[in-house]
Design a protein around this motif. Structure first.
Motif, mmCIF file in Angstrom:
data_model
loop_
_atom_site.group_PDB
_atom_site.id
_atom_site.type_symbol
_atom_site.label_atom_id
_atom_site.label_comp_id
_atom_site.label_asym_id
_atom_site.label_seq_id
_atom_site.Cartn_x
_atom_site.Cartn_y
_atom_site.Cartn_z
ATOM 1 N N TRP A 92 -7.746 1.687 4.298
ATOM 2 C CA TRP A 92 -6.384 2.114 4.652
ATOM 3 C C TRP A 92 -6.158 3.568 4.251
ATOM 4 O O TRP A 92 -5.676 4.376 5.032
ATOM 5 N N ALA A 93 -6.534 3.894 3.025
ATOM 6 C CA ALA A 93 -6.345 5.250 2.532
ATOM 7 C C ALA A 93 -7.197 6.253 3.315
ATOM 8 O O ALA A 93 -6.749 7.358 3.632
ATOM 9 N N SER A 94 -8.429 5.864 3.653
ATOM 10 C CA SER A 94 -9.314 6.790 4.363
ATOM 11 C C SER A 94 -8.799 7.101 5.758
ATOM 12 O O SER A 94 -9.037 8.209 6.283
ATOM 13 N N LEU A 107 0.829 -1.203 0.000
ATOM 14 C CA LEU A 107 0.000 0.000 0.000
ATOM 15 C C LEU A 107 0.870 1.262 0.000
ATOM 16 O O LEU A 107 0.551 2.236 -0.694
ATOM 17 N N GLN A 139 2.278 1.638 -3.461
ATOM 18 C CA GLN A 139 1.293 2.206 -4.374
ATOM 19 C C GLN A 139 1.220 3.728 -4.214
ATOM 20 O O GLN A 139 1.118 4.469 -5.207
ATOM 21 N N ALA A 140 1.296 4.209 -2.977
ATOM 22 C CA ALA A 140 1.300 5.654 -2.748
ATOM 23 C C ALA A 140 2.528 6.306 -3.376
ATOM 24 O O ALA A 140 2.440 7.403 -3.949
ATOM 25 N N ALA A 176 -7.961 -1.759 0.958
ATOM 26 C CA ALA A 176 -7.087 -0.657 0.535
ATOM 27 C C ALA A 176 -7.786 0.686 0.687
ATOM 28 O O ALA A 176 -7.165 1.683 1.084
#
Length: 453
Positions: free
Chosen positions: A448-450, A365, A368-369, A445
């Motif tokens: 996770w981002a939120s 993750l 990906q960022a 995912a």
């Protein structure tokens, strides 16, 4: 000069140092020796134990000469490191870039460092900008700094010890140092304004041969007196070298070790964010390469010390149970430098397999960022330790939607450094990775981002 066949690569990473022997004809590793790259805590500040490393290098070269013969020497090291010489001695110890000392002069340094638009080098913590190191050393150790006659980036320091010839080189100068202006292909305005320009030797290509080894080294090691030594290269750029010209652009190389460094060749530098540890590296040909990174190897070792290969049940338990690690466990670096690393639940209650699964998902993750900053290539080639982490690679393939190849070559950095003598690697090989097939991954995912706001 004919291509040397047996090339000894001095490969000094942040965690371990190696001397690897590469057969330039077969592109295979024949032998390797390794030692921890320990940091000395004595003296004025934490620093590299260069004399222990030097003894290790000489012993390794001697042994490899006996076992196989050595026809040439190439050098690659981690970045953010420079040696300050007073004639033929160190004026000050080689500073460990993780030392926080330079932060004490951060405000004053911030007033003189060039804009990101000029250097494509973000402001980083501790000593991760060589310019910040030099600025602090001049302030804190004025008498010693006044004796400095030359500044050598780290690969070129070892090349000088072997040959007696000094050089500068763009891949190390262009590694978030604040010292190089990639678009201009020259030293930055900082070097001029601080009066350091005369201290840097002439810039030489990474692939140039600086000279043969010094006579006393030939006597000590048994190597031929005419054994050539290349100028040397920054380690991430050594990993990149075998791929240049081998893939349709843009493509992404993920070079892993202590750091996980995503470099998108042929990518656009316009999305780089200096506040999120993204930057332009400079490749061996002097071209800017958009890059984003985090300390993935360091975090994996920290978060999953008893790592095992997770089972499908382990992966399912983590995803369905919403067990997440959130960045960043190494403060000040990576795409989330201000976020404090934490777990969404009790990590100590996880089995070794579940914990390894959660950390592998976490690394994918964060990667990906990083790719959102340096650009996503048409394919991703993973090199180094994370290429052997099947769950990480499969998750990255699922998250990005592009082909992912896991390099089976554990010597990508060393092979790339050996290619400084010439020759080609052929098309770099890699094993295609099947994307992780778990219906809960997209929602996992998204959560996770939120949580990162």
């Amino acid at each position: 000069m004919p291509l040397p066949r047996f090339i000894a690569v001095i490969d000094i990473g942040k965690t371990n140092a190696k001397v690897v022997l590469i057969d330039a004809h077969t592109k295979q590793q024949l032998a390797a020796r390794s030692t921890p790259n320990s940091v000395r805590q004595d003296g004025p500040y934490p620093h590299a134990d260069v004399e222990r490393l030097w003894a290790f290098i000489l012993e390794s070269l001697s042994a490899l000469q006996v076992e196989h013969g050595v026809d040439g020497i190439s050098i690659t090291t981690h970045g953010a490191t420079a040696a300050l010489l007073a004639a033929d001695q160190l004026a000050l110890p080689v500073l460990d870039y993780e030392f926080a000392g330079p932060a004490s002069s951060a405000a004053a340094y911030g007033a003189v460092r060039p804009d990101f638009a000029e250097t494509l080098s973000p402001s980083l913590p501790n000593g991760l900008n060589i310019g910040a190191q030099l600025f602090w050393q001049r302030q804190a150790f004025a008498a010693e700094f006044a004796t400095v006659t030359a500044i050598l980036t780290y690969p070129q320091y070892w090349a000088w010890r072997l040959t007696g010839v000094m050089a500068s080189e763009v891949t190390s100068l262009g590694c978030h140092s604040d010292l190089w202006a990639p678009e201009q292909g020259d030293f930055s305005s900082l070097v001029t304004s601080q009066g350091w320009r005369a201290l840097f030797p002439a810039v030489r290509p990474a692939a140039s041969v600086l000279g043969p080894i010094k006579g006393e080294i030939a006597s000590t090691t048994g190597l031929r007196a005419e054994t050539p030594v290349t100028c040397g290269i920054h380690d991430s750029n050594a990993s990149l070298l075998p791929h240049l010209g081998a893939h349709a652009e843009p493509f992404t190389i993920l070079s892993t070790g202590t750091w996980a460094i995503a470099m998108t060749v042929g990518g656009d530098t316009s999305q780089l964010d200096p506040a999120r540890d993204s930057l332009a590296n400079v490749d061996a040909h002097g071209r800017p390469v958009p890059t984003a990174r985090f300390m993935g190897g360091r975090e994996f070792d920290m978060l999953a010390p008893g790592a095992v290969t997770p089972s499908d049940a382990d992966v399912d338990a983590v995803i369905t149970g919403d067990i997440q690690a959130l960045p960043s466990f190494m403060p000040g670096v990576g795409p989330f430098p201000s976020h404090v690393g934490c777990w969404t639940g009790d990590a100590d209650a996880l089995s070794p397999g579940q914990r390894t699964a959660a950390v592998s998902l976490y690394l994918a993750l964060v990667t990906q960022a990083c790719l959102g900053l340096c650009g996503l290539g048409q394919q991703i080639i993973i090199e180094g330790p994370l290429a052997r982490n099947g769950l990480f690679a499969a998750t990255l393939a699922a998250l990005t939607g592009v082909p992912v190849l896991a390099s089976g070559d554990a010597t990508g950095t060393s092979l790339g450094a050996s290619m400084l003598f010439g020759g080609t690697a052929g098309k770099p090989s890699g094993v295609p990775v099947a994307p992780l097939d778990h219906k809960g991954l997209p929602a996992y995912a998204a959560r996770w981002a939120s949580r990162l706001g």
